[in-house]
Design a protein around this motif. Structure first.
Motif, PDB file in Angstrom:
ATOM      1  N   ILE A  48      43.831  -6.318  46.596  1.00 36.55           N
ATOM      2  CA  ILE A  48      44.578  -7.502  46.154  1.00 36.55           C
ATOM      3  C   ILE A  48      45.023  -7.315  44.709  1.00 36.55           C
ATOM      4  O   ILE A  48      44.193  -7.124  43.808  1.00 36.55           O
ATOM      5  N   TYR A 106      45.571  -8.931  38.576  1.00 41.26           N
ATOM      6  CA  TYR A 106      44.540  -9.669  37.821  1.00 41.26           C
ATOM      7  C   TYR A 106      44.660  -9.357  36.323  1.00 41.26           C
ATOM      8  O   TYR A 106      43.658  -9.156  35.629  1.00 41.26           O
ATOM      9  N   LEU A 133      50.437 -12.740  50.533  1.00 38.47           N
ATOM     10  CA  LEU A 133      49.206 -13.507  50.761  1.00 38.47           C
ATOM     11  C   LEU A 133      49.439 -14.981  51.099  1.00 38.47           C
ATOM     12  O   LEU A 133      48.557 -15.623  51.661  1.00 38.47           O
ATOM     13  N   LYS A 152      47.203 -17.455  59.771  1.00 42.52           N
ATOM     14  CA  LYS A 152      46.081 -17.982  58.983  1.00 42.52           C
ATOM     15  C   LYS A 152      45.444 -19.199  59.628  1.00 42.52           C
ATOM     16  O   LYS A 152      46.134 -20.163  59.974  1.00 42.52           O
ATOM     17  N   MET A 167      43.509 -14.183  60.685  1.00 43.64           N
ATOM     18  CA  MET A 167      42.881 -14.194  59.362  1.00 43.64           C
ATOM     19  C   MET A 167      42.454 -15.587  58.946  1.00 43.64           C
ATOM     20  O   MET A 167      42.958 -16.588  59.426  1.00 43.64           O
ATOM     21  N   HIS A 205      40.211 -17.463  55.194  1.00 44.52           N
ATOM     22  CA  HIS A 205      39.784 -17.216  53.811  1.00 44.52           C
ATOM     23  C   HIS A 205      38.577 -18.102  53.525  1.00 44.52           C
ATOM     24  O   HIS A 205      38.565 -19.271  53.897  1.00 44.52           O
ATOM     25  N   ASN A 232      36.960 -11.648  51.471  1.00 46.67           N
ATOM     26  CA  ASN A 232      37.305 -11.424  50.064  1.00 46.67           C
ATOM     27  C   ASN A 232      36.177 -10.595  49.424  1.00 46.67           C
ATOM     28  O   ASN A 232      35.268 -10.140  50.117  1.00 46.67           O
ATOM     29  N   SER A 233      36.221 -10.446  48.099  1.00 46.93           N
ATOM     30  CA  SER A 233      35.206  -9.607  47.436  1.00 46.93           C
ATOM     31  C   SER A 233      33.790 -10.095  47.717  1.00 46.93           C
ATOM     32  O   SER A 233      32.896  -9.295  48.001  1.00 46.93           O
ATOM     33  N   ARG A 264      39.848  -7.945  52.200  1.00 50.96           N
ATOM     34  CA  ARG A 264      40.813  -8.245  51.141  1.00 50.96           C
ATOM     35  C   ARG A 264      40.147  -8.411  49.782  1.00 50.96           C
ATOM     36  O   ARG A 264      40.171  -9.491  49.194  1.00 50.96           O
ATOM     37  N   PRO A 265      39.537  -7.369  49.230  1.00 49.50           N
ATOM     38  CA  PRO A 265      38.888  -7.521  47.930  1.00 49.50           C
ATOM     39  C   PRO A 265      39.887  -7.531  46.775  1.00 49.50           C
ATOM     40  O   PRO A 265      40.860  -6.777  46.769  1.00 49.50           O
ATOM     41  N   ILE A 278      38.751  -9.061  42.969  1.00 50.84           N
ATOM     42  CA  ILE A 278      38.022  -8.962  41.695  1.00 50.84           C
ATOM     43  C   ILE A 278      37.114  -7.738  41.603  1.00 50.84           C
ATOM     44  O   ILE A 278      36.957  -7.166  40.517  1.00 50.84           O
TER      45      ILE A 278
HETATM   46  C1  LIG Z   1      42.953 -13.693  45.914  1.00 52.62           C
HETATM   47  C2  LIG Z   1      42.677 -13.526  47.342  1.00 52.62           C
HETATM   48  C3  LIG Z   1      41.725 -12.606  47.775  1.00 52.62           C
HETATM   49  C4  LIG Z   1      40.869 -11.797  46.840  1.00 52.62           C
HETATM   50  O1  LIG Z   1      39.859 -12.610  46.279  1.00 52.62           O
HETATM   51  P1  LIG Z   1      38.706 -11.964  45.380  1.00 52.62           P
HETATM   52  O2  LIG Z   1      37.738 -13.071  45.190  1.00 52.62           O
HETATM   53  O3  LIG Z   1      39.349 -11.559  44.088  1.00 52.62           O
HETATM   54  O4  LIG Z   1      38.187 -10.810  46.130  1.00 52.62           O
HETATM   55  C5  LIG Z   1      41.560 -12.436  49.139  1.00 52.62           C
HETATM   56  N1  LIG Z   1      42.299 -13.150  50.026  1.00 52.62           N
HETATM   57  C6  LIG Z   1      43.208 -14.057  49.630  1.00 52.62           C
HETATM   58  C7  LIG Z   1      43.973 -14.814  50.662  1.00 52.62           C
HETATM   59  C8  LIG Z   1      43.427 -14.284  48.295  1.00 52.62           C
HETATM   60  O5  LIG Z   1      44.333 -15.190  47.915  1.00 52.62           O
END
Ligand SMILES: *Cc1c(COP(=O)(O)O)cnc(C)c1O
Length: 356
Positions: free
Chosen positions: A33, A39, A79, A123, A157, A159, A191-192, A207-208, A210
């Motif tokens: 990401i 970032y 995204l 989503k 997907m 989140h 995510n991370s 989807r990492p 940070i």
């Molecule tokens: C920003 C984002 C991520 C990454 O998030 P981190 O906490 O930085 O890993 C993953 N998926 C989506 C949909 C995002 O908007």
């Protein structure tokens, strides 16, 4: 000579962090990401460090086009999908993958003519309640997408809102399974925080963000202590002036800090116009000549003031590290009541950046 503040972006750290993530998710492919100008690190700058990724996730068409112009020919994921029907031409031309989170987006895809089908990630809203279809209407949205000739592969997907805290992913995983149980296709969930702490979410793609940059998904520096992630950004400057204070003297705007004893104060070429948080209170950690000391007084636009009383050798020209290799950005962020994400993203354009 330019003002001494600068940020160094470490490509070795980025590549190392990506490899570390890969070792945590050996069965999954990785969307790296890079929204918010990677970032705050710079999209063009990070690309050479992240070349081994399977794809890049960005926020908008401009960033996707920039990646193509930089030579990235692999997958790119939008995204939040597209914002206007006119974006679809770019999605088609640059062969992007797009999130679809609403009927409005589906309708735009149905109403357009593309040269080839576009791959989508559909989503599901499993509890974050920002974007996506609720589990009960998700299968119908999937059927509608499946019937659209402009749509190629459909990835399922969602989140997570709480993968970094005690609430965890149980509830959202239950919702996801409820909405997705009869549907086929790859899954992309983590995510991370979920990469680190919830192996059951890893699925086909992760989807990492940070973690690539070596900061903590929970905002707590200690949370990464058992891993080998390396900070990708180090922000440095120098002491440009020194003041000697008598008891009762104050420092900076609002006289918010008052010396209780004789003190030496260093003035650092860094302020909120460089991206250093104005909310940083007295006591925020900072490195001077590789020794940890603290901020005193209010952060101003171009300067901050630090306590040099215990560092008699420090003076004009001494090296200052705001965050990075010697001081976790999360530690600084925690002192300011925020997370490393915000500090990294806020790096100001006026700060010169070098790639190392
Ligand atoms: C920003 C984002 C991520 C990454 O998030 P981190 O906490 O930085 O890993 C993953 N998926 C989506 C949909 C995002 O908007």
């Amino acid at each position: 000579m330019p003002r001494p503040i600068s940020a160094a972006i470490d490509l070795t750290a980025l590549a190392h962090n990506l490899a570390t993530i890969r070792s945590l998710v050996p069965q999954s492919k990785i969307w790296s990401i890079v929204k918010a100008n990677a970032y705050g690190h710079g999209l063009a700058r990070v690309l050479p460090g992240l070349r081994k990724t399977d794809g890049f996730g960005v926020l908008d068409l401009d960033a996707a086009i920039k990646l193509r112009e930089l030579g990235w020919a692999g997958p790119i994921l939008l995204l939040e999908g597209f914002f206007h029907a006119t974006d679809l031409e770019g999605i088609d031309r640059y062969s992007l993958t797009t999130i679809i989170h609403s009927d409005e987006q589906l309708q735009m895809l149905e109403a357009t003519r593309l040269t080839k089908p576009v791959n989508i990630q559909l989503k599901m809203n499993t509890g974050m309640n920002r974007l996506g279809y609720r589990p009960e209407v998700y299968p119908a949205a999937w059927q509608r997408a499946r019937a659209c000739p402009n749509i190629g592969q459909i990835t399922l997907m969602t989140h997570f809102s709480d993968a970094d805290n005690g609430r965890g992913v149980e509830y959202q995983m239950g919702e996801f399974e409820r909405g997705a149980k009869e549907l086929t296709g790859p899954r992309c969930l983590a995510n991370s925080a979920a990469v680190l702490w919830h192996a059951r979410t890893h699925a086909n793609w992760v989807r990492p963000g940070i973690l690539l940059y070596g900061a903590s998904p929970s905002g707590v520096a200690a949370a990464l202590a058992n891993h080998s992630f390396l900070p990708a950004m180090t922000l440095t400057s120098e002491i440009v002036a020194v003041q000697t204070l008598a008891p009762g003297d104050t420092v900076g705007y609002g006289s918010s800090y008052k010396a209780e004893k004789p003190m030496r104060i260093g003035v650092v070429a860094c302020g909120y116009a460089d991206g250093y948080p104005r909310a940083a209170p007295s006591g925020t950690p900072i490195m001077v000549d590789h020794i940890k000391t603290q901020l005193v007084g209010r952060v101003s636009m171009d300067m901050i003031t630090v306590d040099l009383t215990a560092l008699p050798m420090a003076g004009i020209g001494s090296k200052v590290q705001l965050w990075g290799a010697e001081l976790s950005v999360d530690e600084v962020a925690q002192a300011c009541g925020t997370v490393g994400y915000e500090l990294l993203c806020a790096l100001a354009p006026r700060v010169s950046v070098c790639v190392v």
